[in-house]
Write a protein that holds these residues in place. Structure first.
Motif, PDB file in Angstrom:
ATOM      1  N   LEU A  86       0.898  -1.148   0.000  1.00 30.73           N
ATOM      2  CA  LEU A  86       0.000   0.000   0.000  1.00 30.73           C
ATOM      3  C   LEU A  86       0.947   1.211   0.000  1.00 30.73           C
ATOM      4  O   LEU A  86       1.469   1.603   1.035  1.00 30.73           O
ATOM      5  CB  LEU A  86      -0.884  -0.024   1.252  1.00 30.73           C
ATOM      6  N   SER A  87       1.236   1.720  -1.193  1.00 29.16           N
ATOM      7  CA  SER A  87       2.310   2.711  -1.300  1.00 29.16           C
ATOM      8  C   SER A  87       1.863   4.138  -1.049  1.00 29.16           C
ATOM      9  O   SER A  87       2.700   4.987  -0.748  1.00 29.16           O
ATOM     10  CB  SER A  87       3.009   2.603  -2.658  1.00 29.16           C
ATOM     11  N   GLN A  88       0.573   4.427  -1.172  1.00 30.55           N
ATOM     12  CA  GLN A  88       0.066   5.777  -0.912  1.00 30.55           C
ATOM     13  C   GLN A  88      -1.361   5.669  -0.390  1.00 30.55           C
ATOM     14  O   GLN A  88      -2.155   4.909  -0.928  1.00 30.55           O
ATOM     15  CB  GLN A  88       0.006   6.602  -2.199  1.00 30.55           C
ATOM     16  N   LEU A  89      -1.666   6.445   0.610  1.00 30.86           N
ATOM     17  CA  LEU A  89      -3.049   6.592   1.082  1.00 30.86           C
ATOM     18  C   LEU A  89      -3.164   7.990   1.681  1.00 30.86           C
ATOM     19  O   LEU A  89      -2.607   8.266   2.747  1.00 30.86           O
ATOM     20  CB  LEU A  89      -3.427   5.532   2.125  1.00 30.86           C
ATOM     21  N   TYR A  90      -3.837   8.864   0.952  1.00 37.21           N
ATOM     22  CA  TYR A  90      -3.969  10.256   1.370  1.00 37.21           C
ATOM     23  C   TYR A  90      -5.416  10.703   1.199  1.00 37.21           C
ATOM     24  O   TYR A  90      -6.048  10.383   0.191  1.00 37.21           O
ATOM     25  CB  TYR A  90      -3.050  11.171   0.543  1.00 37.21           C
ATOM     26  N   LEU A  91      -5.903  11.446   2.189  1.00 34.00           N
ATOM     27  CA  LEU A  91      -7.257  11.994   2.148  1.00 34.00           C
ATOM     28  C   LEU A  91      -7.185  13.509   2.250  1.00 34.00           C
ATOM     29  O   LEU A  91      -6.344  14.047   2.981  1.00 34.00           O
ATOM     30  CB  LEU A  91      -8.086  11.464   3.312  1.00 34.00           C
ATOM     31  N   ALA A  92      -8.087  14.177   1.546  1.00 31.01           N
ATOM     32  CA  ALA A  92      -8.189  15.624   1.696  1.00 31.01           C
ATOM     33  C   ALA A  92      -8.413  15.918   3.181  1.00 31.01           C
ATOM     34  O   ALA A  92      -9.168  15.199   3.855  1.00 31.01           O
ATOM     35  CB  ALA A  92      -9.336  16.164   0.852  1.00 31.01           C
ATOM     36  N   PRO A  93      -7.748  16.939   3.719  1.00 34.15           N
ATOM     37  CA  PRO A  93      -7.825  17.184   5.173  1.00 34.15           C
ATOM     38  C   PRO A  93      -9.236  17.216   5.748  1.00 34.15           C
ATOM     39  O   PRO A  93      -9.471  16.660   6.815  1.00 34.15           O
ATOM     40  CB  PRO A  93      -7.112  18.528   5.334  1.00 34.15           C
ATOM     41  N   GLY A  94     -10.190  17.797   5.075  1.00 38.47           N
ATOM     42  CA  GLY A  94     -11.553  17.860   5.588  1.00 38.47           C
ATOM     43  C   GLY A  94     -12.298  16.538   5.546  1.00 38.47           C
ATOM     44  O   GLY A  94     -13.412  16.433   6.062  1.00 38.47           O
ATOM     45  N   TRP A  95     -11.694  15.520   4.965  1.00 36.97           N
ATOM     46  CA  TRP A  95     -12.352  14.222   4.827  1.00 36.97           C
ATOM     47  C   TRP A  95     -11.767  13.154   5.746  1.00 36.97           C
ATOM     48  O   TRP A  95     -12.205  12.009   5.707  1.00 36.97           O
ATOM     49  CB  TRP A  95     -12.297  13.776   3.369  1.00 36.97           C
ATOM     50  N   ARG A  96     -10.819  13.520   6.575  1.00 36.24           N
ATOM     51  CA  ARG A  96     -10.282  12.553   7.536  1.00 36.24           C
ATOM     52  C   ARG A  96     -11.324  12.294   8.624  1.00 36.24           C
ATOM     53  O   ARG A  96     -12.108  13.165   8.970  1.00 36.24           O
ATOM     54  CB  ARG A  96      -8.994  13.088   8.144  1.00 36.24           C
ATOM     55  N   GLY A  97     -11.329  11.061   9.141  1.00 38.96           N
ATOM     56  CA  GLY A  97     -12.226  10.718  10.239  1.00 38.96           C
ATOM     57  C   GLY A  97     -13.650  10.426   9.821  1.00 38.96           C
ATOM     58  O   GLY A  97     -14.545  10.394  10.670  1.00 38.96           O
TER      59      GLY A  97
END
Length: 160
Positions: A86-97
């Motif tokens: 799993l080389s990348q996993l990024y979420l837009a800051p407002g979409w975390r949690g």
């Protein structure tokens, strides 16, 4: 692009394979997420270089998935798989949690049922807690000499 209402669940967000037109918005999610989650880590690439990398390498040659929130919010997450990594996993800051990360990890486990490995920076304690909650175990700590940021990191492994 509008941010979702605080606390709004992400049930309506579709996880799908990225296409060529998703490269720039996926790179922009990466850039915003990296800046928000890792303020002390210096990226060795400019924003334009990151966008070019997503356009020329990541989307066309890697198994790239995006979280698509539709016409209002667009691409709000990106995950890249490379075999069992799993080389990348990024979420837009407002979409975390909101459950998107959980959904991405579930998808990664479906795609690699024999197990997964990943790297994250040692300073990213929220990521450690997130991956450990999903059954990943830290198996190696480094001084960062093996990554382009030169930032100490940790390798996690998940085995079913």
């Amino acid at each position: 692009m509008n941010a979702a209402e605080p606390g709004q669940p992400a049930d309506h967000v579709v996880l799908r394979r990225a296409g060529a037109t998703d490269a720039r918005p996926a790179a922009d999610v990466w850039l915003r997420s990296f800046a928000a989650a890792l303020p002390t880590v210096v990226s060795p690439r400019s924003a334009d270089e990151v966008r070019g990398y997503f356009r020329d390498v990541v989307v066309p040659f890697r198994e790239t998935w995006v979280a698509d929130a539709g016409y209002r919010d667009g691409i709000v997450g990106v995950m890249v798989l490379a075999d069992d990594e799993l080389s990348q996993l990024y979420l837009a800051p407002g979409w975390r949690g909101r459950g998107l990360g959980d959904r991405f990890v579930g998808l990664a486990k479906e795609r690699s049922p024999q197990g997964l490995t990943l790297w994250t920076f040692q300073v990213n304690k929220p990521a450690h807690r997130f991956y450990e909650r999903h059954g990943f175990v830290a198996v190696e700590y480094t001084d960062g000499s093996g990554n382009e940021e030169r930032e100490p990191d940790v390798r996690y492994v998940w085995r079913p």
